[in-house]
Design a protein around this motif. Structure first.
Motif, mmCIF file in Angstrom:
data_model
loop_
_atom_site.group_PDB
_atom_site.id
_atom_site.type_symbol
_atom_site.label_atom_id
_atom_site.label_comp_id
_atom_site.label_asym_id
_atom_site.label_seq_id
_atom_site.Cartn_x
_atom_site.Cartn_y
_atom_site.Cartn_z
ATOM 1 N N THR A 174 0.841 -1.195 0.000
ATOM 2 C CA THR A 174 0.000 0.000 0.000
ATOM 3 C C THR A 174 0.878 1.247 0.000
ATOM 4 O O THR A 174 2.043 1.198 0.400
ATOM 5 C CB THR A 174 -0.931 0.029 1.225
ATOM 6 N N VAL A 176 0.847 3.747 1.937
ATOM 7 C CA VAL A 176 0.914 4.430 3.233
ATOM 8 C C VAL A 176 2.374 4.565 3.662
ATOM 9 O O VAL A 176 3.059 3.570 3.899
ATOM 10 C CB VAL A 176 0.118 3.663 4.304
ATOM 11 N N GLN A 185 -3.853 8.531 7.716
ATOM 12 C CA GLN A 185 -4.312 7.889 6.488
ATOM 13 C C GLN A 185 -4.317 6.368 6.582
ATOM 14 O O GLN A 185 -4.958 5.696 5.782
ATOM 15 C CB GLN A 185 -3.440 8.333 5.315
ATOM 16 N N CYS A 186 -3.580 5.832 7.526
ATOM 17 C CA CYS A 186 -3.565 4.377 7.721
ATOM 18 C C CYS A 186 -4.690 3.987 8.673
ATOM 19 O O CYS A 186 -4.987 4.712 9.625
ATOM 20 C CB CYS A 186 -2.218 3.935 8.286
ATOM 21 N N ARG A 187 -5.302 2.840 8.431
ATOM 22 C CA ARG A 187 -6.376 2.399 9.324
ATOM 23 C C ARG A 187 -5.866 2.083 10.722
ATOM 24 O O ARG A 187 -6.652 1.997 11.675
ATOM 25 C CB ARG A 187 -7.095 1.188 8.729
ATOM 26 N N ASP A 207 -9.361 -5.104 6.811
ATOM 27 C CA ASP A 207 -8.683 -5.073 5.510
ATOM 28 C C ASP A 207 -9.425 -4.243 4.469
ATOM 29 O O ASP A 207 -8.809 -3.663 3.571
ATOM 30 C CB ASP A 207 -8.506 -6.501 4.980
ATOM 31 N N ASN A 210 -8.637 -0.367 3.391
ATOM 32 C CA ASN A 210 -7.632 0.036 2.398
ATOM 33 C C ASN A 210 -8.005 -0.628 1.081
ATOM 34 O O ASN A 210 -8.241 -1.838 1.034
ATOM 35 C CB ASN A 210 -6.226 -0.387 2.840
ATOM 36 N N THR A 212 -6.248 -0.969 -1.709
ATOM 37 C CA THR A 212 -5.181 -1.536 -2.533
ATOM 38 C C THR A 212 -5.480 -3.006 -2.839
ATOM 39 O O THR A 212 -5.862 -3.773 -1.950
ATOM 40 C CB THR A 212 -3.824 -1.425 -1.818
#
Length: 247
Positions: A174, A176, A185-187, A207, A210, A212
């Protein structure tokens, strides 16, 4: 719902502003969320509206020193310093919370939180290496990278390390990076213990947060491995992993 929190480490005075209001700066570290202007800070029995937030945060990319939570920031409140100063003298530091104006991230609203186990206890990827190299064969994925010799001197003369994932069912890379992680921005921003580490994450890994695309492989491993690298994040579903040092 979980409340965001941070640890109060110091309080100092600023010159009174043009409006005549007193100004105090509160230093906070070990943050679980970054407060915003207008959030109401709860310090002991005081409710203090945040007038300004200094977003300069400390990091530990080269030194390897632990960075707990989101680092350290300063917030400005309009209250007399002499009234607040004693609050910073608690023996074990004072934990403070605040009520945000905006919605909190998903992990403040659930009790089903994932658990993070750091796997790279005595090694790590080079903090400036942008050359992640992936090799796949059947159900095996190998991630090659330069090691970090600054924090781990045993890797001074080791040009490359490789992490081999066995019985790998799928993986993805990803976009990130560190800036994205610190900006939410990341979970797992504000949830993972630190940026730049290699984790096994158990529980609900969210999952679908994101988008991607996953690249499928021939294995059936289901453990979730998560490696935060300089400009990207590697996510893998596999049975296990092993570190290989290559001289």
């Amino acid at each position: 719902m979980h409340e965001p929190k941070g640890r109060l480490t110091d309080i100092f005075n600023l010159t009174t502003d043009g409006s005549g209001q007193p100004q105090s700066v509160l230093m906070l570290d070990q943050l679980t969320h970054v407060p915003e202007v207008g959030d109401v800070l709860q310090v002991s029995d005081r409710n203090l509206s945040i007038a300004q937030v200094d977003r300069q945060r400390m990091r530990s990319c080269l030194t390897g020193w632990p960075l707990v939570g989101l680092g350290s920031i300063a917030v400005l409140v309009n209250a007399p310093t002499e009234e607040l100063k004693p609050l910073a003298r608690y023996p074990n530091r004072l934990w403070v919370t605040w009520k945000p104006k905006a919605d909190l991230p998903w992990h403040f609203k659930t009790v089903d939180l994932p658990k993070f186990t750091r796997l790279n206890e005595d090694w790590n990827a080079h903090p400036n290496d942008v050359g992640l190299r992936l090799e796949k064969s059947g159900d095996e994925l190998i991630a090659r990278m330069k090691p970090n010799p600054y924090a781990y001197r045993q890797y001074d003369n080791v040009p490359e390390i490789a992490v081999r994932f066995v019985n790998c069912s799928k993986y993805r890379v990803t976009p990130v990076n560190d800036e994205g992680w610190y900006s939410g921005q990341c979970r797992f921003s504000r949830l993972a213990p630190e940026w730049g580490e290699f984790y096994e994450i158990s529980g609900n890994t969210q999952d679908n947060m994101n988008f991607t695309h996953w690249i499928k492989m021939e294995g059936v491993g289901a453990k979730h491995f998560h490696f935060y690298l300089k400009d990207e994040t590697l996510e893998i579903k596999a049975q296990d992993w092993v570190l290989i040092s290559e001289s």
